[in-house]
Each structure stands twice: as C-alpha cells, then as structure tokens.
Design an enzyme around this catalytic site. Structure first.
Site, PDB file in Angstrom:
ATOM      1  N   ASP A  13      -1.824   5.372   3.582  1.00 50.06           N
ATOM      2  CA  ASP A  13      -2.898   5.438   4.577  1.00 50.06           C
ATOM      3  C   ASP A  13      -4.291   5.344   3.947  1.00 50.06           C
ATOM      4  OD1 ASP A  13      -0.896   5.839   6.487  1.00 50.06           O
ATOM      5  OD2 ASP A  13      -0.978   8.010   6.201  1.00 50.06           O
ATOM      6  N   HIS A  43      -0.126   0.262   9.644  1.00 50.54           N
ATOM      7  CA  HIS A  43      -1.483  -0.162   9.323  1.00 50.54           C
ATOM      8  C   HIS A  43      -2.270  -0.304  10.609  1.00 50.54           C
ATOM      9  CE1 HIS A  43       0.095  -1.361   5.420  1.00 50.54           C
ATOM     10  NE2 HIS A  43       0.930  -2.190   5.990  1.00 50.54           N
TER      11      HIS A  43
HETATM   12  P1  GTP Z   1       0.204   2.729   5.044  1.00 49.77           P
HETATM   13  O1  GTP Z   1       0.801   1.407   4.687  1.00 49.77           O
HETATM   14  O2  GTP Z   1       0.911   3.442   6.142  1.00 49.77           O
HETATM   15  O3  GTP Z   1       0.077   3.579   3.828  1.00 49.77           O
HETATM   16  O4  GTP Z   1      -1.300   2.577   5.722  1.00 49.77           O
HETATM   17  P2  GTP Z   1      -2.716   1.896   5.372  1.00 49.77           P
HETATM   18  O5  GTP Z   1      -3.051   2.090   3.924  1.00 49.77           O
HETATM   19  O6  GTP Z   1      -2.737   0.491   5.873  1.00 49.77           O
HETATM   20  O7  GTP Z   1      -3.766   2.768   6.212  1.00 49.77           O
HETATM   21  P3  GTP Z   1      -3.816   3.118   7.771  1.00 49.77           P
HETATM   22  O8  GTP Z   1      -4.160   1.882   8.518  1.00 49.77           O
HETATM   23  O9  GTP Z   1      -2.627   3.886   8.179  1.00 49.77           O
HETATM   24  O10 GTP Z   1      -5.043   4.170   7.794  1.00 49.77           O
HETATM   25  C1  GTP Z   1      -6.341   3.854   7.450  1.00 49.77           C
HETATM   26  C2  GTP Z   1      -7.285   4.113   8.649  1.00 49.77           C
HETATM   27  O11 GTP Z   1      -8.628   4.013   8.199  1.00 49.77           O
HETATM   28  C3  GTP Z   1      -7.169   3.088   9.753  1.00 49.77           C
HETATM   29  O12 GTP Z   1      -7.382   3.726  10.979  1.00 49.77           O
HETATM   30  C4  GTP Z   1      -8.297   2.076   9.475  1.00 49.77           C
HETATM   31  O13 GTP Z   1      -8.800   1.435  10.629  1.00 49.77           O
HETATM   32  C5  GTP Z   1      -9.343   2.990   8.906  1.00 49.77           C
HETATM   33  N1  GTP Z   1     -10.212   2.392   7.878  1.00 49.77           N
HETATM   34  C6  GTP Z   1      -9.873   1.582   6.840  1.00 49.77           C
HETATM   35  N2  GTP Z   1     -10.949   1.345   6.068  1.00 49.77           N
HETATM   36  C7  GTP Z   1     -12.004   2.014   6.628  1.00 49.77           C
HETATM   37  C8  GTP Z   1     -13.362   2.200   6.262  1.00 49.77           C
HETATM   38  O14 GTP Z   1     -13.856   1.699   5.248  1.00 49.77           O
HETATM   39  N3  GTP Z   1     -14.131   2.999   7.097  1.00 49.77           N
HETATM   40  C9  GTP Z   1     -13.623   3.584   8.214  1.00 49.77           C
HETATM   41  N4  GTP Z   1     -14.429   4.344   8.957  1.00 49.77           N
HETATM   42  N5  GTP Z   1     -12.327   3.442   8.568  1.00 49.77           N
HETATM   43  C10 GTP Z   1     -11.522   2.680   7.780  1.00 49.77           C
HETATM   44  P1  IMP Z   2       9.929   8.573   4.804  1.00 51.87           P
HETATM   45  O1  IMP Z   2       9.381   7.474   3.974  1.00 51.87           O
HETATM   46  O2  IMP Z   2       9.902   8.294   6.275  1.00 51.87           O
HETATM   47  O3  IMP Z   2      11.292   9.004   4.299  1.00 51.87           O
HETATM   48  O4  IMP Z   2       8.983   9.851   4.618  1.00 51.87           O
HETATM   49  C1  IMP Z   2       8.866  10.530   3.378  1.00 51.87           C
HETATM   50  C2  IMP Z   2       7.420  11.001   3.155  1.00 51.87           C
HETATM   51  O5  IMP Z   2       6.584   9.855   2.964  1.00 51.87           O
HETATM   52  C3  IMP Z   2       6.814  11.752   4.348  1.00 51.87           C
HETATM   53  O6  IMP Z   2       5.925  12.730   3.836  1.00 51.87           O
HETATM   54  C4  IMP Z   2       6.030  10.662   5.099  1.00 51.87           C
HETATM   55  O7  IMP Z   2       4.977  11.210   5.842  1.00 51.87           O
HETATM   56  C5  IMP Z   2       5.514   9.840   3.926  1.00 51.87           C
HETATM   57  N1  IMP Z   2       5.261   8.425   4.268  1.00 51.87           N
HETATM   58  C6  IMP Z   2       6.158   7.419   4.340  1.00 51.87           C
HETATM   59  N2  IMP Z   2       5.548   6.249   4.645  1.00 51.87           N
HETATM   60  C7  IMP Z   2       4.227   6.521   4.737  1.00 51.87           C
HETATM   61  C8  IMP Z   2       3.071   5.709   4.989  1.00 51.87           C
HETATM   62  O8  IMP Z   2       3.131   4.493   5.177  1.00 51.87           O
HETATM   63  N3  IMP Z   2       1.876   6.361   5.002  1.00 51.87           N
HETATM   64  C9  IMP Z   2       1.777   7.686   4.743  1.00 51.87           C
HETATM   65  N4  IMP Z   2       2.823   8.480   4.495  1.00 51.87           N
HETATM   66  C10 IMP Z   2       4.050   7.905   4.481  1.00 51.87           C
HETATM   67 MG    MG Z   3      -0.612   4.027   7.409  1.00 50.38          MG
END
Ligand code: GTP
Ligand code: IMP
Ligand code: MG
Length: 334
Positions: A13, A43
């Site tokens: 995230d 995402h």
């Molecule tokens: P996983 O693959 O689940 O680990 O997720 P991710 O790394 O793609 O991130 P995810 O989208 O779950 O969470 C990031 C959040 O931050 C989202 O809601 C984006 O829209 C937001 N975001 C990303 N970059 C920025 C930024 O520079 N500023 C702000 N305000 N929000 C951001």
């Molecule tokens: P699982 O991957 O669903 O088995 O979850 C194992 C751990 O990884 C838990 O703490 C989840 O919240 C975390 N996790 C798995 N995928 C993500 C992701 O994409 N973003 C953030 N946490 C994750």
């Molecule tokens: Mg995410």
C-alpha cells in the site's frame, strides 16, 4: 529502462499503483507485467477526477497502447479478473500465463476463517491456501480453465521478445518487502517472496535482464492486519496527523508509524534498488499538494527528501504530491 521493476519498500500500500500508472503514461511501455501474490493486492488509482480500483489487472491499464500481462507466479481469481477486464474494456490486450495458479472457493473459505484470518490477519482472498496447494502440486492452472482460454499466452516469452527489440517493459510488484515470506516479519507475512527477485521469478525475467529497480516508500509507514510495526501510533495520533487510511481490499483501517529509515535501508539492500519513489509527501507537507517541480517544494519537504537520499544513499527520482496520476515530481534524467 527497457526493463523497470517496481516494488514496495514497506508493508504494501505504498502507492505502487499510482506510480505504475504514471510510468505507464509517461514511458509508454509495450508491456506491463504483474508479479506478486494475486487478488490480495489492491491498487487505487485516480486520474482526471475518476477513481479506479484494481486487484488483478496491471495498474498500467490507463495506457491503451500497453499490453497487460500476468506472470505464471501470480494467482488468479477468474471472477475478479474477468470482471475487471469487462469494467476497464481491456479484453483485447490482457494476457495470462498458461501456468498461473487458480484460486477456488475452497481456498477462499479456508482463508476467511480460523488461524489465517484471526492470527495472521490475512485478506481472506484465498491466496495463502492456493499457494499451499501449489506447493503440494495439486493446484489447478489457468490452462485448465475454459473462461480464461481467450487470454492465455507464454508470458516469459512475450517479455523476452519485447526486450530483444529494446522495447520498454514495466514490471509491477505487489505487497511490500516486509510482507515477504522469506524476508518479512514472519509469520505475519504473505504467502511468498515479494522482493524484486521474487517478482522477477514470478514473471520469468532472469536477473541479468533487469535494468532498473525502483523501490516505492510512502512518506510514513502503514500496515494492515497483524504483526509488528515499530513506533506504531495510536489511532488518535494517526488521525491527528491526517494519516488514517482504509485498505482497498478489506476495508480495514491501516495502522501507521513515522518513516522508518532502518527498514528503508534494509529494503534498499534486499531489492538492490537503483532508485526510490516517495509517495504522499503532500500528506506530511500539505503546502506541497499537486506540485510538479522539486524547486517549488517547501524547505522542510526538501529537507525530508534530502535526508532520505543522504541516509539511504540513493536518488529519490519520483515524489508523489497527491492521489492523481499527474500529482508527481519526476526527477529522472530522461
Ligand atoms: P498494494 O499492491 O496493495 O500493496 O497497494 P499499492 O501500493 O498500489 O497502494 P494502494 O493503492 O493500496 O494505496 C495507496 C493509496 O494512496 C491510494 O489510495 C492512492 O490513491 C494514494 N496515493 C498514492 N500516491 C499518493 C500521493 O502521492 N499523495 C496522496 N495524497 N495519495 C496518494
Ligand atoms: P494474505 O496475503 O492475504 O495471506 O495476508 C497476509 C498479510 O499480508 C496480512 O497482514 C495482509 O493484510 C497483508 N497483505 C497482503 N497483501 C497485501 C497488500 O497488497 N497490501 C497490504 N497488505 C497486504
Ligand atoms: Mg493496496
């Protein structure tokens, strides 16, 4: 370039989806290929006042010229993938490797109750039990699923073909370094390695063919589910700072802490990073919202970025200043 691997530096995230979307629009890769675990990732991408959420498709889908591939190491939930293909109208450019593993109902039900859910805080999406079956060599593969027949391809070969022609390939990692089954906070981790090496193995990209590795950090650390989080803030402190976030897949509150330089250093080492992206600078320094030039940043914001560069001994090339794909400072020498 031509091959750039994007991975998370903390606990997932970090905003990889937004960074990947920006790079897809800016660098125009012919292929974006997703590694990582599967639909446990979520995402969120904002572009021109629209919000998109993806769990299976590569985040590069915004660029209509980019082919969207899923490597053989990625687990597929056919219902989730087919829904996203329809929603984003990308059926002509999505390709799934013959050997992707398939998540079935039984995996989801094992993952949504008992030890995995309660003690590990899993996402309940079935990925852990499906990877366990893969290790037991009983898991069904994509080539056995009729509804995926149209999308099957040899993904490692498609990547190799593009790289031979010197075309850009963007590799999307999911989760984050410290959720890795090998290098993370075991047992509070996901079900496989998610560092750059693991992501490359997922898609069949050999180590000598990787040109750039970008590790993405958020300007603070967040974590969903259980497991250690050093210097974790209380939910009141998190709220006061404006750092509260809700998980994309599970809707759970993300836990938060200040930027952790020691963890970040270790992530640089484990991933052999060549550059770093820092997202959400605007959340720590609201006066920097939507900025696109480093020179315009306030002095404290510049100091924060410079201290990351000094301590981690690596260049911060991309800086997120808002949720929109174009809320970004690009300091790469293109
Ligand atoms: P996983 O693959 O689940 O680990 O997720 P991710 O790394 O793609 O991130 P995810 O989208 O779950 O969470 C990031 C959040 O931050 C989202 O809601 C984006 O829209 C937001 N975001 C990303 N970059 C920025 C930024 O520079 N500023 C702000 N305000 N929000 C951001
Ligand atoms: P699982 O991957 O669903 O088995 O979850 C194992 C751990 O990884 C838990 O703490 C989840 O919240 C975390 N996790 C798995 N995928 C993500 C992701 O994409 N973003 C953030 N946490 C994750
Ligand atoms: Mg995410």
């Amino acid at each position: 370039m031509p091959s750039t691997v994007i991975v998370g530096g903390f606990f997932g995230d970090e905003g990889k989806g937004k960074i990947v979307s920006y790079l897809a629009m800016k660098d125009n890769p012919v292929i974006a290929v997703r590694g990582g675990v599967g639909p446990n990732a979520g995402h969120t991408i904002e572009y021109h006042n629209k919000k998109y959420k993806v769990r299976m498709l590569p985040s590069a889908f915004l660029n209509p010229n980019t082919r969207l591939l899923l490597g053989p190491g990625v687990l597929i939930s056919p219902d989730v993938l087919l829904k996203e293909i329809e929603e984003f109208r990308v059926s002509d450019r999505v390709f799934v490797d013959f050997q992707c593993g398939i998540i079935e109902e039984s995996h989801k039900s094992t993952d949504s109750q008992g030890r995995l859910k309660e003690s590990i805080g899993s996402t309940g999406t079935g990925t852990g039990p499906a990877n366990a079956d893969r290790a037991m060599r009983t898991l069904k593969l994509a080539k056995e699923v009729d509804s995926l027949a149209l999308y099957l391809d040899d993904v490692p070969n498609a990547i190799s073909f593009a790289l031979e022609k010197n075309e850009n390939v963007l590799v999307e990692g999911t989760q984050g370094t410290f959720l890795s089954l090998w290098h993370g906070t075991y047992p509070y981790v996901t079900s496989k390695d998610v560092t750059a090496s693991g992501i490359c193995s997922d898609i069949g990209l050999g180590p000598k063919n990787v040109d750039d590795i970008m590790v993405v950090f958020k300007a603070y650390v967040t974590r969903v589910g259980t497991g250690p989080l050093k210097n974790e803030l209380s939910s009141e402190q998190t709220e006061t700072k404006g750092w509260q976030e809700i998980g994309t897949v599970t809707g759970r509150q993300r836990r938060a802490a200040e930027f952790d330089f020691d963890l970040a250093k270790r992530a640089i080492m484990l991933n052999s990073a060549t550059q770093v992206a820092v997202t959400k600078l605007d959340i720590i320094f609201p006066e920097c919202s939507h900025m696109q030039s480093f020179e315009d940043l306030s002095s404290p914001a510049k100091y924060f970025i410079k201290s990351i560069e000094d301590q981690l001994k690596i260049q911060v090339t991309l800086i997120g200043t808002g949720p929109d794909v174009n809320d970004i400072i690009d300091r790469r020498n293109l």
